[in-house]
Write a protein that holds these residues in place. Structure first.
Motif, PDB file in Angstrom:
ATOM      1  N   ASP A  66      51.337 -13.218  29.100  1.00 46.19           N
ATOM      2  CA  ASP A  66      51.713 -11.861  29.511  1.00 46.19           C
ATOM      3  C   ASP A  66      50.598 -10.841  29.290  1.00 46.19           C
ATOM      4  N   VAL A  67      49.404 -11.314  28.919  1.00 50.12           N
ATOM      5  CA  VAL A  67      48.311 -10.383  28.606  1.00 50.12           C
ATOM      6  C   VAL A  67      47.944  -9.527  29.813  1.00 50.12           C
ATOM      7  N   PHE A  83      41.019  -0.058  29.898  1.00 53.61           N
ATOM      8  CA  PHE A  83      41.559  -0.885  28.818  1.00 53.61           C
ATOM      9  C   PHE A  83      41.496  -2.363  29.193  1.00 53.61           C
ATOM     10  N   GLY A  84      41.124  -3.175  28.215  1.00 52.59           N
ATOM     11  CA  GLY A  84      41.116  -4.617  28.409  1.00 52.59           C
ATOM     12  C   GLY A  84      41.214  -5.322  27.073  1.00 52.59           C
ATOM     13  N   VAL A  85      41.751  -6.526  27.078  1.00 54.67           N
ATOM     14  CA  VAL A  85      41.884  -7.312  25.856  1.00 54.67           C
ATOM     15  C   VAL A  85      40.635  -8.173  25.697  1.00 54.67           C
ATOM     16  N   TRP A  86      40.051  -8.129  24.488  1.00 53.78           N
ATOM     17  CA  TRP A  86      38.806  -8.869  24.271  1.00 53.78           C
ATOM     18  C   TRP A  86      38.789  -9.516  22.899  1.00 53.78           C
ATOM     19  N   LEU A  95      40.918 -16.184  23.312  1.00 54.65           N
ATOM     20  CA  LEU A  95      42.211 -15.813  23.884  1.00 54.65           C
ATOM     21  C   LEU A  95      42.784 -16.916  24.753  1.00 54.65           C
ATOM     22  N   ILE A  96      41.935 -17.552  25.533  1.00 52.13           N
ATOM     23  CA  ILE A  96      42.419 -18.550  26.485  1.00 52.13           C
ATOM     24  C   ILE A  96      42.933 -19.799  25.789  1.00 52.13           C
ATOM     25  N   GLU A  97      42.577 -19.978  24.497  1.00 49.98           N
ATOM     26  CA  GLU A  97      43.029 -21.150  23.758  1.00 49.98           C
ATOM     27  C   GLU A  97      44.207 -20.852  22.834  1.00 49.98           C
ATOM     28  N   SER A 101      48.427 -13.237  21.248  1.00 47.16           N
ATOM     29  CA  SER A 101      47.327 -12.324  20.920  1.00 47.16           C
ATOM     30  C   SER A 101      47.910 -11.073  20.285  1.00 47.16           C
ATOM     31  N   TYR A 102      47.074 -10.372  19.544  1.00 43.91           N
ATOM     32  CA  TYR A 102      47.456  -9.111  18.908  1.00 43.91           C
ATOM     33  C   TYR A 102      46.405  -8.060  19.288  1.00 43.91           C
ATOM     34  N   PRO A 103      46.451  -7.511  20.509  1.00 39.10           N
ATOM     35  CA  PRO A 103      45.459  -6.523  20.932  1.00 39.10           C
ATOM     36  C   PRO A 103      45.779  -5.138  20.376  1.00 39.10           C
ATOM     37  N   VAL A 104      44.762  -4.441  19.884  1.00 39.26           N
ATOM     38  CA  VAL A 104      44.944  -3.083  19.371  1.00 39.26           C
ATOM     39  C   VAL A 104      45.282  -2.165  20.542  1.00 39.26           C
TER      40      VAL A 104
END
Length: 671
Positions: A66-67, A83-86, A95-97, A101-104
């Protein structure tokens, strides 16, 4: 100095706790509301620099699948177009593994922490370990020392995390980022009278830990370098002081103070970290113990629930959201005459098809099922299920959806209740009202007509016509008395208050007594009654006579004119059997189980013609069973009906080996 360090750490903990409470109480939180709330709290304890708060962040738990949706939603907010998750630069789980995830997504103060937005905290080992520990423990937890991603330099800091669930139900972590410098500055403020400047680093890796602005390495200052070992680890400390401040004889004092300070400072930091880790381990052990205890309690509850469902008389069937069987109890198997075991995981439709051959109204059984599945609440099906096995049962059905705490549909529970007794009682009540009203109305109407003719003077009471009317009234009076006696006997049977007086009785005498009570109707229809054999039986003479009267009365009523009825008495296998055989209408096989039920009558037309309460056979069965005997209908007899009574022998019962043949016809008896 230790007191100052601990005071500062408690302030850090309170700030994280408060931010967590804020998110769990408000309906929704924006960057502006989060920033405003955190800033107000920090200002009350001295400001961001004073407490060393570099950032207060919120990182929701997002499934990796759902990222992209999460990213798109974040970009809709003001100022979040990019904004993007990194992943962290030191990521060990990209992330792909990872599944989560816990994105700020929120950070305060925002201007200094934009570079942290979108950082997947779960991608770096230290932060991930803190998150996993925080999930287990509901309290604020600290991490090991880290380097800030918000700074170009290697600024040492530590993190405080707390597992949090927002009011909207979103889980995640609140993260406080605190610089180590703030903790050390608090300790320095405790050192009075000595103006010392420090530079602190790891002696092995030479990684920088602390340095204050007063430190100078140029000539003209009192400069000392020392290696201090604390808990087996070496720290390099350089400290300086201005000559104007220290006399030459104070240089050694300054060096001593600096060494003591570094030792206490390092010991305090290590103590805090070790204490936090120890508390964390103890808390985890306690949580594990609590979890094991909870699991044991759940297992006990599960076992108790299964035991209750296994023991209940109601049939229960639990199916999942795909309509596959989860569980069926023994009562359900007994109701449908099938094995309830081994159905788990199989389609419930297959179970229904297996049960169908046992169901009398199979089509009605199926037609309401789909409608019940559409119901979102308790649903009671209109059509009852008639099962032909287990003596014939009538079942009611109800069903209720099963949902989890979030309202998600998990399956459906079906319940089958045996209503056979209730339905039979209702039928008996209806039959009783119908029969009793007829049996009361008919004789009363006849009596009223006869007495009216006599009392109104239309017929002379002493005339032949008057005598006939009086006889009619008397006969109907006896009929009413018989009805009342049947009802009283049935009430005694139901309440268990039917007394018995046992004695030796010759069955030929019982036969004679019973024959006399049906004499008039037998003579009127010219029906002969024969007795074959006899025996002396230990029984209640009056009650066994009552049974024989009931059987003979039914035979006379339903046997055509000029017919014959035989009563045979014989000794078979330790029992005395009395059989009454007639040439009447007979009894259909479908009625064999019901014929002894209270108020049951075989055919409404014939019974209305001959009369009766429908209680005679029910009373007869109760009397025979009180003698530990049996009464039944011979289903193989097709030329009328054949009822048999079997009374077990006592040590004083004997059969006459050469019993005379008794023949009753009219008022005579012959042997």
């Amino acid at each position: 100095m230790t007191t100052a360090i601990n005071r500062q750490l408690f302030i850090h903990q309170d700030l994280v706790d408060d931010a967590s409470s804020f998110l769990s109480l408000v309906d929704s939180s924006t960057q502006a509301s989060f920033d405003n709330h955190v800033t107000n709290n920090v200002e009350r304890v001295g400001g961001f620099d004073s407490v060393g708060l570099r950032a207060m962040e919120w990182a929701p738990r997002i499934d990796t699948s759902d990222v992209q949706n999460f990213t798109n939603q974040m970009r809709l907010q003001d100022g979040m177009d990019d904004f993007g998750v990194w992943d962290h630069m030191n990521s060990d789980i990209p992330l792909i593994e990872s599944k989560v995830s816990y994105p700020v997504s929120l950070a305060t103060p925002l201007d200094n922490n934009r570079t942290a937005l979108g950082l997947n905290l779960y991608s770096e080992q230290t932060r991930r370990s803190g998150i996993e520990s925080a999930i287990v423990i509901s309290e604020v937890l600290s991490t090991e020392i880290i380097n800030l991603v918000q700074s170009d330099s290697d600024t040492p800091a530590y993190l405080l995390l707390k597992n949090t669930t927002t009011k909207a139900g979103q889980s995640g972590v609140v993260l406080g980022v605190f610089e180590i410098n703030s903790v050390i500055e608090s300790a320095l403020s405790e050192v009075s009278g000595l103006r010392l400047a420090f530079h602190l680093s790891d002696n092995e890796s030479h990684s920088f830990l602390y340095g204050n602005g007063d430190y100078e390495s140029s000539s003209g200052t009192l400069l000392t370098d020392r290696i201090v070992e604390v808990f087996g680890h070496e720290w390099h400390v350089s400290f300086s002081g201005h000559p104007a401040k220290y006399a030459s004889d104070q240089a050694q004092l300054a060096s001593l103070v600096a060494g003591v300070f570094v030792t206490v400072l390092s010991a305090s930091l290590v103590f805090v970290l070790v204490s936090n880790r120890r508390e964390k381990e103890l808390a985890i052990r306690q949580k594990t113990s609590d979890l094991v205890s909870t699991l044991n309690d759940l297992e006990v509850q599960r076992s108790l629930t299964e035991h209750v469902l296994e023991s209940t008389n109601e049939g229960s069937l639990l199916v999942d959201s795909d309509r596959n069987v989860v569980w069926a109890n023994p009562a359900l198997g007994k109701m449908f005459d099938i094995d309830h075991r081994g159905w788990s995981g199989k389609p419930s439709k297959l179970l229904a098809e297996t049960a169908k051959p046992r169901i009398t109204n199979a089509e009605e059984f199926s037609e309401e099922i789909e409608k019940a599945y559409e119901s979102e609440s308790y649903y009671e099906l209109d059509k009852e299920v008639e099962v032909g096995t287990s003596g014939g049962m009538i079942l009611s059905r109800s069903t209720v959806p099963v949902k989890d705490s979030n309202g998600i549909y998990l399956g459906r529970l079906w319940t089958y209740r045996d209503r056979t007794a209730a339905v039979q009682a209702e039928r008996a009540r209806t039959n009783f009202l119908s029969i009793a009203s007829h049996e009361l109305r008919t004789p009363l109407t006849s009596m009223r007509g006869s007495l009216a003719l006599l009392t109104d003077g239309f017929v002379d009471p002493v005339s032949e016509k008057g005598s006939d009317l009086i006889e009619v009234a008397a006969r109907n009076t006896n009929r009413l008395i018989g009805l009342v006696n049947d009802l009283l006997d049935y009430e005694r049977i139901e309440s268990g208050r039917m007394p018995m007086a046992f004695d030796w009785v010759d069955m030929s005498i019982v036969f004679k007594d019973a024959r006399e009570q049906v004499q008039d109707l037998a003579d009127f229809k010219q029906i002969s009654i024969q007795l074959f054999g006899s025996a002396r039986v230990y029984c209640d003479r009056i009650r066994i006579t009552q049974v024989l009267v009931n059987l003979l009365s039914n035979s006379v009523k339903f046997t055509p004119d000029d017919g014959a009825i035989s009563v045979a008495v014989q000794h078979i296998s330790g029992c005395t059997e009395i059989s009454v055989t007639d040439e009447g209408l007979g009894i259909k096989s479908a009625h064999l189980d019901e014929v002894f039920s209270p108020f049951f009558q075989i055919d409404s037309t014939s019974t209305r013609t001959v009369g009766g309460t429908g209680l005679g056979l029910a009373i007869s069965r109760a009397i025979v069973e009180a003698h530990e005997g049996r009464i039944w209908v011979d289903e193989t007899y097709t030329n009328g009906s054949k009822f048999t009574i079997s009374i077990p022998d006592s040590d004083k019962t004997r059969v006459e080996d050469e019993s005379p043949l008794y023949f009753f016809e009219g008022n005579g008896i012959a042997a």
